[in-house]
Write an enzyme that holds these catalytic residues in place. Structure first.
Site, PDB file in Angstrom:
ATOM      1  N   HIS A   1      34.975  41.877  42.266  1.00 47.76           N
ATOM      2  CA  HIS A   1      36.416  41.695  42.482  1.00 47.76           C
ATOM      3  C   HIS A   1      37.247  42.363  41.392  1.00 47.76           C
ATOM      4  O   HIS A   1      38.417  42.030  41.226  1.00 47.76           O
ATOM      5  CB  HIS A   1      36.754  40.204  42.540  1.00 47.76           C
ATOM      6  CG  HIS A   1      36.165  39.495  43.716  1.00 47.76           C
ATOM      7  ND1 HIS A   1      36.522  39.787  45.010  1.00 47.76           N
ATOM      8  CD2 HIS A   1      35.236  38.513  43.792  1.00 47.76           C
ATOM      9  CE1 HIS A   1      35.842  39.010  45.845  1.00 47.76           C
ATOM     10  NE2 HIS A   1      35.051  38.234  45.127  1.00 47.76           N
TER      11      HIS A   1
ATOM     12  N   ARG B   1      27.743  41.569  37.408  1.00 52.19           N
ATOM     13  CA  ARG B   1      27.724  41.285  38.848  1.00 52.19           C
ATOM     14  C   ARG B   1      28.105  42.538  39.626  1.00 52.19           C
ATOM     15  O   ARG B   1      29.231  43.030  39.504  1.00 52.19           O
ATOM     16  CB  ARG B   1      28.677  40.144  39.207  1.00 52.19           C
ATOM     17  CG  ARG B   1      28.621  39.801  40.702  1.00 52.19           C
ATOM     18  CD  ARG B   1      29.334  38.526  41.044  1.00 52.19           C
ATOM     19  NE  ARG B   1      30.787  38.646  40.996  1.00 52.19           N
ATOM     20  CZ  ARG B   1      31.615  37.732  41.488  1.00 52.19           C
ATOM     21  NH1 ARG B   1      31.141  36.610  42.042  1.00 52.19           N
ATOM     22  NH2 ARG B   1      32.924  37.893  41.404  1.00 52.19           N
TER      23      ARG B   1
ATOM     24  N   ASP C   1      19.352  51.504  35.646  1.00 53.63           N
ATOM     25  CA  ASP C   1      19.124  52.714  34.871  1.00 53.63           C
ATOM     26  C   ASP C   1      20.150  52.889  33.752  1.00 53.63           C
ATOM     27  O   ASP C   1      19.835  53.451  32.697  1.00 53.63           O
ATOM     28  CB  ASP C   1      19.117  53.939  35.784  1.00 53.63           C
ATOM     29  CG  ASP C   1      17.808  54.100  36.541  1.00 53.63           C
ATOM     30  OD1 ASP C   1      16.845  53.371  36.225  1.00 53.63           O
ATOM     31  OD2 ASP C   1      17.745  54.943  37.453  1.00 53.63           O
TER      32      ASP C   1
ATOM     33  N   GLU D   1      27.057  30.826  47.545  1.00 54.14           N
ATOM     34  CA  GLU D   1      28.496  30.669  47.720  1.00 54.14           C
ATOM     35  C   GLU D   1      28.926  30.591  49.179  1.00 54.14           C
ATOM     36  O   GLU D   1      30.085  30.858  49.514  1.00 54.14           O
ATOM     37  CB  GLU D   1      29.251  31.792  47.004  1.00 54.14           C
ATOM     38  CG  GLU D   1      28.710  33.176  47.215  1.00 54.14           C
ATOM     39  CD  GLU D   1      29.368  34.216  46.326  1.00 54.14           C
ATOM     40  OE1 GLU D   1      30.491  33.998  45.831  1.00 54.14           O
ATOM     41  OE2 GLU D   1      28.744  35.276  46.110  1.00 54.14           O
TER      42      GLU D   1
ATOM     43  N   ASP E   1      34.319  30.504  47.076  1.00 54.96           N
ATOM     44  CA  ASP E   1      33.816  31.063  48.328  1.00 54.96           C
ATOM     45  C   ASP E   1      33.106  30.005  49.154  1.00 54.96           C
ATOM     46  O   ASP E   1      33.166  30.025  50.394  1.00 54.96           O
ATOM     47  CB  ASP E   1      32.887  32.234  48.049  1.00 54.96           C
ATOM     48  CG  ASP E   1      33.641  33.543  47.860  1.00 54.96           C
ATOM     49  OD1 ASP E   1      34.419  33.915  48.752  1.00 54.96           O
ATOM     50  OD2 ASP E   1      33.471  34.183  46.821  1.00 54.96           O
TER      51      ASP E   1
END
Length: 278
Positions: free
Chosen positions: A52, A77, A91, A156, A182
Site C-alpha cells: 500500500h 511486505r 536477490d 487477513e 482487511d
C-alpha cells in the site's frame, strides 16, 4: 582477498530469541531517510511496505541499506505473493518477508517454493549477480540460502481464518500475522476492526498458532488493543506507522498555532487552501 561475510539474523531467529513480544512499526513513506530515523527509535522491527506504499525495488534496496547499521529487524511486505517478484526481492537482499493475503495452505506453499532453490522450490538461481549472497561473498550461499530467509504469511480474510491450522502446518511458514482491517472488511464489517467478531477471529488465530508452536503477530495501533492481543498470545506487533505519526504530529502543530473559525471552517484570514501569514 575479498571479504567473507555472514548473513544477518532472520526475523525467525529474533522471535525465537525474544523473551517478550516484539514491537515494530510500518515504514510506508518510501524514504530511506525516514526509514533510518525510525530504525534508531529503539523498536524491535520495521515493516517496509510495498503493498500500500510507493515502494519499488530501488527504494526498498535503499531502505535496507539505510537501516542495516541499526539493531532493528527489517521485514519487507511485497504487494503480491508472486514467484518472480519474490525472487527479485530476495536477490536484492531481503531476508524477511511478510506475504500478504495468504488464504490457503496452497498459497502458503507457493510462497515457500518461491523462496527456496530447487529441488525444494522454484527460486531462480542468480546469486552470483545479487546482493543476497553479497556477490558470492557469503560462503556456500546456495546451500544455506533457505536458512537465511524467514517467511511470515498474513491472515487477513475470513477464508484465511478458516484455513489457519492448515496454513500453520505448511513447512517453511515461520509465523503468521493478523491484519484486522482487511479481516473486518472480508466479514462485512469494513472499518470495524475492533468489532467483537473480528477480535474473536484474531484471538482464534493466536490460539491456533500457539497450538502449532509458531509465533503470531497482529497489527494494533491502539495501545489498549495491542496490550490485549499481547495478553492473548501475540509474539510481535505493529503499533504505529511513519506516515500516520507525521500526519497526526503535523495536525497537532496546526491545532496549536493556526486559529480556526468558530464553525470549524478554514483558518481565520485564509482561503482554505493554505494558512495565511501571521
Amino acid at each position: 582477498m575479498p571479504l567473507r561475510v555472514e548473513p544477518d539474523r532472520t526475523f525467525r531467529q529474533a522471535l525465537a530469541a525474544a523473551d517478550r513480544p516484539l514491537a515494530g512499526m510500518w515504514v510506508c513513506s518510501g524514504s530511506p531517510l525516514i526509514a533510518e530515523l525510525c530504525a534508531g527509535a529503539g523498536l524491535d522491527w520495521l515493516l517496509i511496505d510495498a503493498e500500500h506504499s510507493p515502494n519499488g525495488l530501488e527504494s526498498i534496496l535503499a531502505q535496507l541499506q539505510a537501516v542495516r547499521g541499526y539493531p532493528v529487524q527489517a521485514v519487507v511486505r511485497p504487494p503480491v505473493n508472486d514467484t518472480v517478484l519474490l525472487k527479485q526481492y530476495l536477490d536484492l537482499g531481503v531476508q524477511d518477508l511478510l506475504i500478504p493475503m495468504v488464504n490457503s495452505a496452497a498459497e502458503a506453499q507457493a510462497a515457500i517454493a518461491a523462496v527456496r532453490y530447487p529441488p525444494h522450490g522454484v527460486r531462480g538461481v542468480g546469486s552470483a549477480l545479487a546482493r543476497a549472497s553479497r556477490w558470492n561473498r557469503i560462503p556456500d550461499y546456495l546451500a544455506r540460502a533457505a536458512e537465511t530467509i524467514s517467511v511470515t504469511v498474513q491472515i487477513e480474510t475470513g477464508a484465511a481464518v478458516a484455513a489457519v491450522e492448515e496454513i500453520l502446518a505448511v513447512d517453511g511458514v515461520d509465523a503468521i500475522f493478523l491484519g484486522p482491517s482487511d479481516l473486518a472488511a472480508s466479514m462485512g464489517l469494513l472499518g470495524e476492526q475492533e468489532h467483537p467478531t473480528v477480535r474473536a477471529a484474531v484471538e482464534h488465530c493466536l490460539a491456533a498458532a500457539k497450538t502449532a508452536g509458531k509465533p503470531a503477530g497482529v497489527n494494533a495501533f491502539g495501545e489498549a488493543t495491542a496490550r490485549a492481543y499481547m495478553d492473548a498470545g501475540a509474539s510481535f506487533l505493529l503499533v504505529g506507522a511513519d506516515v500516520a505519526l507525521l500526519a497526526r504530529g503535523t495536525e497537532a502543530l496546526a491545532d496549536k498555532f493556526i486559529p480556526t473559525n468558530p464553525d470549524g471552517g478554514a483558518p481565520l484570514g485564509g482561503t482554505g487552501d493554505a494558512p495565511s501569514s501571521y
